[in-house]
Scaffold this active site. Structure first.
Site, PDB file in Angstrom:
ATOM      1  N   ASN A  35       0.876  -1.177   0.000  1.00 39.32           N
ATOM      2  CA  ASN A  35       0.000   0.000   0.000  1.00 39.32           C
ATOM      3  C   ASN A  35       0.911   1.224   0.000  1.00 39.32           C
ATOM      4  OD1 ASN A  35      -1.768   2.066   0.566  1.00 39.32           O
ATOM      5  ND2 ASN A  35      -2.251   1.377   2.643  1.00 39.32           N
ATOM      6  N   LYS A  87       0.137   4.279  -0.311  1.00 41.47           N
ATOM      7  CA  LYS A  87      -0.470   5.468   0.309  1.00 41.47           C
ATOM      8  C   LYS A  87      -0.243   6.705  -0.573  1.00 41.47           C
ATOM      9  CE  LYS A  87      -0.021   3.212   4.756  1.00 41.47           C
ATOM     10  NZ  LYS A  87       0.091   3.299   6.192  1.00 41.47           N
ATOM     11  N   HIS A 104      -9.420   1.605   4.962  1.00 37.43           N
ATOM     12  CA  HIS A 104      -8.142   1.673   5.676  1.00 37.43           C
ATOM     13  C   HIS A 104      -8.293   2.620   6.869  1.00 37.43           C
ATOM     14  CE1 HIS A 104      -3.995   2.661   6.583  1.00 37.43           C
ATOM     15  NE2 HIS A 104      -3.668   1.526   5.983  1.00 37.43           N
ATOM     16  N   GLU A 120      -6.568   4.913   7.992  1.00 37.51           N
ATOM     17  CA  GLU A 120      -6.287   6.331   7.704  1.00 37.51           C
ATOM     18  C   GLU A 120      -7.500   6.993   7.060  1.00 37.51           C
ATOM     19  OE1 GLU A 120      -2.649   5.531   5.623  1.00 37.51           O
ATOM     20  OE2 GLU A 120      -1.760   4.935   7.538  1.00 37.51           O
ATOM     21  N   GLU A 130      -5.542  -4.587  10.729  1.00 36.85           N
ATOM     22  CA  GLU A 130      -4.459  -3.635  10.970  1.00 36.85           C
ATOM     23  C   GLU A 130      -4.710  -2.894  12.276  1.00 36.85           C
ATOM     24  OE1 GLU A 130      -2.448  -2.558   7.021  1.00 36.85           O
ATOM     25  OE2 GLU A 130      -4.157  -1.242   7.217  1.00 36.85           O
ATOM     26  N   GLY A 145       2.685   2.194  10.809  1.00 32.55           N
ATOM     27  CA  GLY A 145       3.694   3.235  10.634  1.00 32.55           C
ATOM     28  C   GLY A 145       4.422   3.609  11.918  1.00 32.55           C
ATOM     29  N   SER A 157       3.433  -2.187  10.352  1.00 29.94           N
ATOM     30  CA  SER A 157       4.884  -2.321  10.540  1.00 29.94           C
ATOM     31  C   SER A 157       5.416  -3.711  10.185  1.00 29.94           C
ATOM     32  CB  SER A 157       5.279  -1.930  11.967  1.00 29.94           C
ATOM     33  OG  SER A 157       4.927  -0.577  12.224  1.00 29.94           O
TER      34      SER A 157
HETATM   35  P1  PGA Z   1       2.955   0.232   7.643  1.00 32.51           P
HETATM   36  O1  PGA Z   1       1.496   0.477   7.028  1.00 32.51           O
HETATM   37  O2  PGA Z   1       3.451  -1.059   7.056  1.00 32.51           O
HETATM   38  O3  PGA Z   1       3.767   1.418   7.196  1.00 32.51           O
HETATM   39  O4  PGA Z   1       2.801   0.148   9.118  1.00 32.51           O
HETATM   40  C1  PGA Z   1       0.588  -0.570   6.883  1.00 32.51           C
HETATM   41  C2  PGA Z   1      -0.719  -0.092   6.312  1.00 32.51           C
HETATM   42  O5  PGA Z   1      -1.203   0.969   6.740  1.00 32.51           O
HETATM   43  O6  PGA Z   1      -1.298  -0.724   5.415  1.00 32.51           O
END
Ligand code: PGA
Length: 253
Positions: A12, A14, A98, A100, A170, A176, A216
């Site tokens: 992803n 983003k 997601h 976010e 998640e 992140g 992560s």
């Molecule tokens: P990350 O993001 O691997 O940077 O923690 C995962 C995601 O939000 O899909």
């Protein structure tokens, strides 16, 4: 991991990479994962890079995904993107809900459900994201939150359509942040999700459902996560932005 479910590793990206940068990243990735056969590889660039990435991965073992869609067919919805537009650029998957998007753009169980049903209606495979915040986990609300997100997001979906759907668990506190859920912590929630899907649909659907872990994930921790009974893949943010690290992740052993 379970033999009846093909692992699915998705990057992803983003809100990163221009169309040319994204094309270059995809082009470097193609030969690095060309010999991967027993797992699915998916890339989700920004809308503006779907075309260049789609061209770079055409005819390869990498599938294209979008990061969102709108649930209406077409019309006066300024700034939105329809399922048909995504199909036109070669998308097979679309990430929906997601954290976010839930946090910054008002996505909720109801809109996640509308988007999921529209994706399925149009022949896109949704990757439906669920996950609790740290405050929810600490307040002992993990089960409630996950049960509500799963039941709300999957409302009125047919058992036939469930075969095309992927869920990504998640935990918001792991995205992140460099803090991964331990494999045991993640697996516990994956099992809970599978149990919930079993009660909403049936044992066959729950047994076939692929549940990715996200938060992560790195080349160093992917194998221990994938060794767990109910973890069937990874949704990867940060570590998917470099071809070498994403390729290493895809090739976990
Ligand atoms: P990350 O993001 O691997 O940077 O923690 C995962 C995601 O939000 O899909």
């Amino acid at each position: 991991m379970n033999k009846q479910r093909i692992p699915i590793i998705a990057g992803n990206w983003k809100m990163n990479k221009t169309s040319i940068e994204a094309r270059d990243l995809a082009t470097k990735l193609v030969p690095l994962v060309a010999n991967v056969k027993d797992r699915e590889v998916v890339l989700a660039p920004a809308f503006t890079a779907l075309q260049t990435v789609g061209q770079a991965i055409r005819g390869t073992n990498i599938a294209l995904a979008a990061q969102n869609l709108f649930w209406e067919e077409k019309g006066a919805y300024t700034g939105e993107i329809s399922a048909e537009m995504l199909l036109d650029l070669g998308c097979r998957y679309v990430i929906i809900g997601h954290s976010e998007r839930r946090q910054f753009f008002g996505d909720n169980d109801d809109t996640v459900n509308k988007k999921t049903r529209q994706a399925l209606r149009k022949g896109l495979s949704p990757i439906v994201c669920v996950g609790e915040t740290l405050a929810e986990r600490e307040a002992d609300k993990l089960n409630d939150v996950i049960n509500r997100q799963v039941a709300g997001g999957l409302k009125d979906i047919s058992t036939e359509d469930m075969k095309k759907l992927v869920i990504a668990y998640e935990p918001v506190w792991a995205i992140g942040t460099g803090k991964t859920a331990t494999p045991e912590q993640a697996n516990e929630v994956h099992a809970l999700i599978r149990q919930r899907v079993k009660s909403l649909f049936n044992a066959e659907i729950a047994g076939g459902l692929r549940i990715q872990y996200g938060g992560s994930v790195t080349p160093d921790n992917v194998a221990s996560l994938m060794a767990m009974s109910d973890i069937d893949g990874a949704l990867v943010g940060g570590a998917s932005l470099k071809p070498e690290s994403f390729a290493a992740l895809v090739k976990f052993t």
